[in-house]
Design a protein around this motif. Sequence first.
Motif, PDB file in Angstrom:
ATOM      1  N   THR A   8       0.688  -1.225   0.134  1.00  0.00           N
ATOM      2  CA  THR A   8       0.172   0.013  -0.317  1.00  0.00           C
ATOM      3  C   THR A   8       1.084   1.041   0.233  1.00  0.00           C
ATOM      4  OG1 THR A   8      -0.497   0.292   2.441  1.00  0.00           O
ATOM      5  CG2 THR A   8      -2.221  -0.860   1.237  1.00  0.00           C
ATOM      6  N   GLY A   9       0.282   2.215  -0.559  1.00  0.00           N
ATOM      7  CA  GLY A   9       1.199   3.585  -0.704  1.00  0.00           C
ATOM      8  C   GLY A   9       2.843   3.693  -0.971  1.00  0.00           C
ATOM      9  N   LEU A  36      -4.497   5.909  -9.780  1.00  0.00           N
ATOM     10  CA  LEU A  36      -4.272   4.525 -10.778  1.00  0.00           C
ATOM     11  C   LEU A  36      -3.313   5.321 -11.596  1.00  0.00           C
ATOM     12  CD1 LEU A  36      -4.479   2.433 -11.457  1.00  0.00           C
ATOM     13  CD2 LEU A  36      -6.486   2.771 -12.664  1.00  0.00           C
ATOM     14  N   ASP A  37      -3.484   6.337 -12.095  1.00  0.00           N
ATOM     15  CA  ASP A  37      -2.562   6.798 -13.015  1.00  0.00           C
ATOM     16  C   ASP A  37      -1.123   7.154 -12.487  1.00  0.00           C
ATOM     17  OD1 ASP A  37      -3.960   7.422 -14.972  1.00  0.00           O
ATOM     18  OD2 ASP A  37      -5.187   9.642 -14.077  1.00  0.00           O
ATOM     19  N   LYS A  41       1.909   4.725 -14.040  1.00  0.00           N
ATOM     20  CA  LYS A  41       3.582   5.254 -13.667  1.00  0.00           C
ATOM     21  C   LYS A  41       4.750   4.883 -12.892  1.00  0.00           C
ATOM     22  CE  LYS A  41       5.502  10.164 -13.998  1.00  0.00           C
ATOM     23  NZ  LYS A  41       6.642  10.124 -13.450  1.00  0.00           N
ATOM     24  N   ALA A  42       3.968   4.182 -11.907  1.00  0.00           N
ATOM     25  CA  ALA A  42       5.429   4.033 -10.617  1.00  0.00           C
ATOM     26  C   ALA A  42       5.762   2.639 -11.422  1.00  0.00           C
ATOM     27  CB  ALA A  42       4.979   3.968  -9.795  1.00  0.00           C
ATOM     28  N   HIS A  51       2.636  -4.826 -11.522  1.00  0.00           N
ATOM     29  CA  HIS A  51       1.211  -4.510 -11.206  1.00  0.00           C
ATOM     30  C   HIS A  51      -0.074  -3.465 -10.919  1.00  0.00           C
ATOM     31  CE1 HIS A  51       0.713  -8.348 -13.728  1.00  0.00           C
ATOM     32  NE2 HIS A  51       2.151  -8.495 -12.668  1.00  0.00           N
ATOM     33  N   PRO A  52      -0.310  -1.834 -10.827  1.00  0.00           N
ATOM     34  CA  PRO A  52      -0.602  -0.842 -10.721  1.00  0.00           C
ATOM     35  C   PRO A  52      -2.341  -1.120 -10.011  1.00  0.00           C
ATOM     36  CG  PRO A  52      -0.934  -0.664 -13.340  1.00  0.00           C
ATOM     37  CD  PRO A  52       0.017  -1.635 -12.544  1.00  0.00           C
ATOM     38  N   ILE A  53      -2.368  -0.951  -8.943  1.00  0.00           N
ATOM     39  CA  ILE A  53      -3.272  -1.405  -8.735  1.00  0.00           C
ATOM     40  C   ILE A  53      -4.328  -0.237  -8.174  1.00  0.00           C
ATOM     41  CG2 ILE A  53      -5.198  -2.410  -6.278  1.00  0.00           C
ATOM     42  CD1 ILE A  53      -4.321  -4.543  -8.429  1.00  0.00           C
ATOM     43  N   GLN A  54      -5.061   0.391  -7.967  1.00  0.00           N
ATOM     44  CA  GLN A  54      -6.138   1.422  -6.670  1.00  0.00           C
ATOM     45  C   GLN A  54      -6.250   1.459  -5.815  1.00  0.00           C
ATOM     46  OE1 GLN A  54      -9.450   2.786  -6.775  1.00  0.00           O
ATOM     47  NE2 GLN A  54      -8.382   4.388  -5.582  1.00  0.00           N
TER      48      GLN A  54
END
Length: 228
Positions: A8-9, A36-37, A41-42, A51-54
């Motif tokens: 998280t974070g 999420l953006d 990006k990160a 994998h990005p997660i909102q």
Amino acid sequence: MARIILITGATRGIGRELASQLAANGDTVLLSGRNLDAATKAAGEIGGNVHPIQLDTADQASVEAAAKKIEADFGHLDVLVNNVGGIFDYAQQASNADLSVVQQALDINLFSTWRVTQAMLPVLRKAQGARIVNVSSERGSIEQMAAGVPAYAVAKAAVNALTRNLAAELEEAGITVNAACPGWTATDLGGEGGRPVAEGAASVRYVVDLPANGGTSGFYQDGKTHAW
């Protein structure tokens, strides 16, 4: 076998650096953030199996949606790193602290950790030897508690208490719960003068990487047991 790890974070600071270190080790990293953006990006900049997660830790619906997505996409979760934290109230003393600031500190440190843990437990239970790592602070040590930063210190002490409570409850289920202290690190929260972010993240990574028989209900800094 690569582990599936949610942080998280993780769009900046220790969380992002930890994601980078774990991805370099071959783990599948779920890099979460409120935006999420920013997470996308990160994740793209780190590369690897990230994998990005909102996930907004303050929003119950967002947390539940993230848990459902992780279960649908990956089937289980091996490690949860509760990294979100903040409100370092250096200008306050306990005797005259603004209690609205204390409430904010509890919300961002304690309740975010508790909320995410509850939501992710069903997916953690589907893994073998799952673990939860709560990012805490030496300021939360009851044994070493001193004056200053009362909101932050009390909130991190509460995170430590939650860690031990969950550890005792979940031990029979084979889920370990430990706390990690990254030390004073030069992040947006820590400010100038702290040690490099890579070192703070490595202190947390040590707890993530504890062997299966490494135990539960521990508090660690730089590979050594820290006083509760």
